[in-house]
Enzyme design. Structure first.
Site, mmCIF file in Angstrom:
data_model
loop_
_atom_site.group_PDB
_atom_site.id
_atom_site.type_symbol
_atom_site.label_atom_id
_atom_site.label_comp_id
_atom_site.label_asym_id
_atom_site.label_seq_id
_atom_site.Cartn_x
_atom_site.Cartn_y
_atom_site.Cartn_z
ATOM 1 N N GLU A 6 17.316 -1.214 24.460
ATOM 2 C CA GLU A 6 15.919 -1.663 24.506
ATOM 3 C C GLU A 6 15.507 -2.296 23.183
ATOM 4 O O GLU A 6 15.130 -1.591 22.249
ATOM 5 C CB GLU A 6 14.990 -0.481 24.817
ATOM 6 C CG GLU A 6 13.522 -0.909 24.888
ATOM 7 C CD GLU A 6 12.564 0.264 25.091
ATOM 8 O OE1 GLU A 6 12.994 1.426 25.023
ATOM 9 O OE2 GLU A 6 11.376 -0.002 25.302
ATOM 10 N N LYS A 8 16.656 -3.015 28.701
ATOM 11 C CA LYS A 8 15.232 -2.710 28.905
ATOM 12 C C LYS A 8 14.459 -3.680 28.023
ATOM 13 O O LYS A 8 14.656 -3.712 26.805
ATOM 14 C CB LYS A 8 14.943 -1.256 28.528
ATOM 15 C CG LYS A 8 13.449 -0.901 28.632
ATOM 16 C CD LYS A 8 13.248 0.586 28.796
ATOM 17 C CE LYS A 8 11.774 0.943 28.726
ATOM 18 N NZ LYS A 8 11.494 2.294 29.213
HETATM 19 P P1 13P Z 1 5.812 1.789 28.078
HETATM 20 O O1 13P Z 1 6.038 1.423 29.514
HETATM 21 O O2 13P Z 1 4.617 2.632 27.846
HETATM 22 O O3 13P Z 1 5.896 0.595 27.159
HETATM 23 O O4 13P Z 1 7.029 2.718 27.653
HETATM 24 C C1 13P Z 1 8.289 2.383 28.046
HETATM 25 C C2 13P Z 1 9.246 2.876 27.057
HETATM 26 O O5 13P Z 1 10.059 3.708 27.361
HETATM 27 C C3 13P Z 1 9.217 2.316 25.706
HETATM 28 O O6 13P Z 1 10.359 2.718 25.000
#
Ligand code: 13P
Length: 348
Positions: free
Chosen positions: A177, A219
Site C-alpha cells: 500500500e 492497495k
Molecule cells: P481508509 O479506508 O480509512 O483510508 O483506511 C484504509 C487503510 O487501511 C489505510 O491503510
C-alpha cells in the site's frame, strides 16, 4: 514459496462482489476515532466494537477478508473464539497489518518512511502459524511543494518490496500500500502523476526483489484533487483517471487491486468505486479495502446506542452491501443518502 497457494488467496480476496474490511487502526488512531464520538478507548472497548463488526451475520457475503491490528489478532469473540479462527470458520480470510508506522525520512522535510522490517521474518511465521493468510504494509506519499521526491518514493518502494518477498516466503499474500495522500491542496493532475510515478518505481523494485506478482495485491488511493484544494470531486473524472493510471502502470499479472477510502466521504468512496468498476473489464480483480468509508457511520451509531447490537450490525452489513455492489459497478447511487464527514489520513 508456494506460488499456487498465494494465487488462490489473492484471487479469493478480490473475488466478485466482495472486499476487505480494514480494521487495523493502531491504538492511537483508534483512540482518535473513539474520542471523536465520545467512547472511552480501552483494550476491551476496541475488542467489543471490532467483534461486533467481524461477527455481523451475513458479512461473509460481501467481506472476503479482514485486516487486523496485532492486538485484535490475538483477541477473542464473546464466545471465546480467537478472531482469526472465527473468521476462518465463517469463510472470511484473516489478515494482519505488520508495519510499525511512519518515521520522518531524514534529509527530506515533509516526507515519511515506514518502519518495521527488523524481526519481520520471525514475526511473520508466528502470524502464519496462528492463521494469517495475508498481510498489509502501508507507506505514505505526500504531495506538496517539491514533494514527493524520487528518493522518498524509491525508499518506500524498496521497503515495500522487501516486505512483500518476506511475506511470500512464509506463504502470506502481501498487500502493498503506497498511499498517496488525499490531504493537501494539489490538483487532480498532480495526483495522477504521483500515482503513475509511484507505481512505476514500486513495480520495478518489486520485480528486482523477486516478488511473485500474481501472489501480491496493490492497495491504492484513487486519483483525486487534494482535499483542501477547493475542487469538488468529479466522480467520472476520478474514475477515468484512476483506471487510466492503473492500466498504464500496474502489471497485468498482479493478484488484485484494492482501494483505500483515504478520508473521502463514504458516499464518494462508494460512487467512485462504482464508476471505476463500470469502466472495466480490468486485468485484475478490483474491489474495496476500506476502513473509514465502511466504519464511520457504524461507529457513530454504536456510540449512540451501545446495547443495540442488531442495529449496529445491520448498518455495518448495509455499508458492506453498498461497497460490494459498487465493486461490481452495480450500485444504485440513488440509494445513497446523507454523507459522513471527510476525515484526516495522517497517522493511521
Ligand atoms: P481508509 O479506508 O480509512 O483510508 O483506511 C484504509 C487503510 O487501511 C489505510 O491503510
Amino acid at each position: 514459496m508456494n506460488q499456487e497457494e498465494l494465487q488462490i488467496i489473492s484471487k479469493a480476496l478480490v473475488s466478485s462482489g466482495k472486499g476487505i474490511l480494514a480494521a487495523d487502526e493502531s491504538s492511537n488512531t483508534c483512540k482518535k476515532r473513539f474520542d471523536s464520538v465520545g467512547i472511552e478507548c480501552t483494550e476491551e472497548t476496541r475488542r467489543k466494537y471490532r467483534g461486533l463488526l467481524f461477527t455481523s451475520p451475513g458479512a461473509s457475503e460481501f467481506m472476503s477478508g479482514v485486516i487486523f491490528y496485532d492486538e485484535t489478532f490475538w483477541q477473542s469473540s464473546d464466545e471465546d473464539q480467537t478472531f482469526p479462527k472465527y473468521l476462518e470458520i465463517n469463510n472470511i480470510i484473516p489478515g494482519i497489518k505488520v508495519d510499525k508506522g511512519l518515521i520522518n525520512l531524514p534529509g527530506f522535510p515533509g516526507e515519511k518512511l515506514t518502519q518495521g522490517l527488523d524481526g519481520l521474518p520471525e514475526q511473520m511465521i508466528k502470524y502464519a502459524d496462528a492463521g494469517a493468510k495475508f498481510a498489509k504494509w502501508r507507506s505514505v506519499i505526500a504531495i506538496g511543494e517539491n514533494i514527493p521526491t524520487e528518493e522518498c518514493i524509491k525508499s518506500n518502494a524498496f521497503v515495500l518490496a522487501r516486505y512483500a518477498r518476506i511475506c511470500q516466503d512464509t506463504g502470506i499474500v502481501p498487500i502493498v500500500e503506497p498511499e498517496v495522500l488525499f490531504d493537501g491542496t494539489h490538483t487532480i493532475e498532480q495526483s495522477e502523476q504521483t500515482l503513475a510515478k509511484t507505481y512505476e518505481i514500486l513495480f520495478k523494485t518489486m520485480q528486482e526483489m523477486r516478488v511473485f506478482m500474481p501472489g501480491a495485491i496493490l492497495k491504492t488511493s484513487m486519483v483525486l484533487p487534494g482535499k483542501d484544494s477547493g475542487a469538488e470531486i468529479n466522480h467520472d473524472d476520478t474514475a477515468k483517471r484512476t483506471v487510466r493510471v492503473l492500466h498504464e502502470h500496474v502489471p497485468q499479472d498482479l493478484g488484485g487491486v484494492v482501494f483505500l477510502s483515504g478520508g473521502q466521504k463514504s458516499n464518494d468512496a462508494f460512487i467512485n468505486l462504482n464508476r471505476i468498476a463500470k469502466l472495466g473489464p480490468h486485468p485484475w480483480g478490483v474491489t474495496f479495502s476500506y476502513s473509514r468509508a465502511l466504519q464511520d457511520p457504524v461507529l457513530k451509531l454504536w456510540a449512540k446506542d451501545r446495547e443495540n447490537k442488531k442495529a449496529v450490525q445491520d448498518l455495518f452489513l448495509n455499508q458492506l452491501r453498498l461497497a460490494g455492489a459498487a465493486s461490481l459497478g452495480e450500485l444504485d447511487e440513488s440509494e445513497l443518502h446523507d454523507n459522513t464527514e471527510a476525515t484526516k489520513s495522517q497517522d493511521l
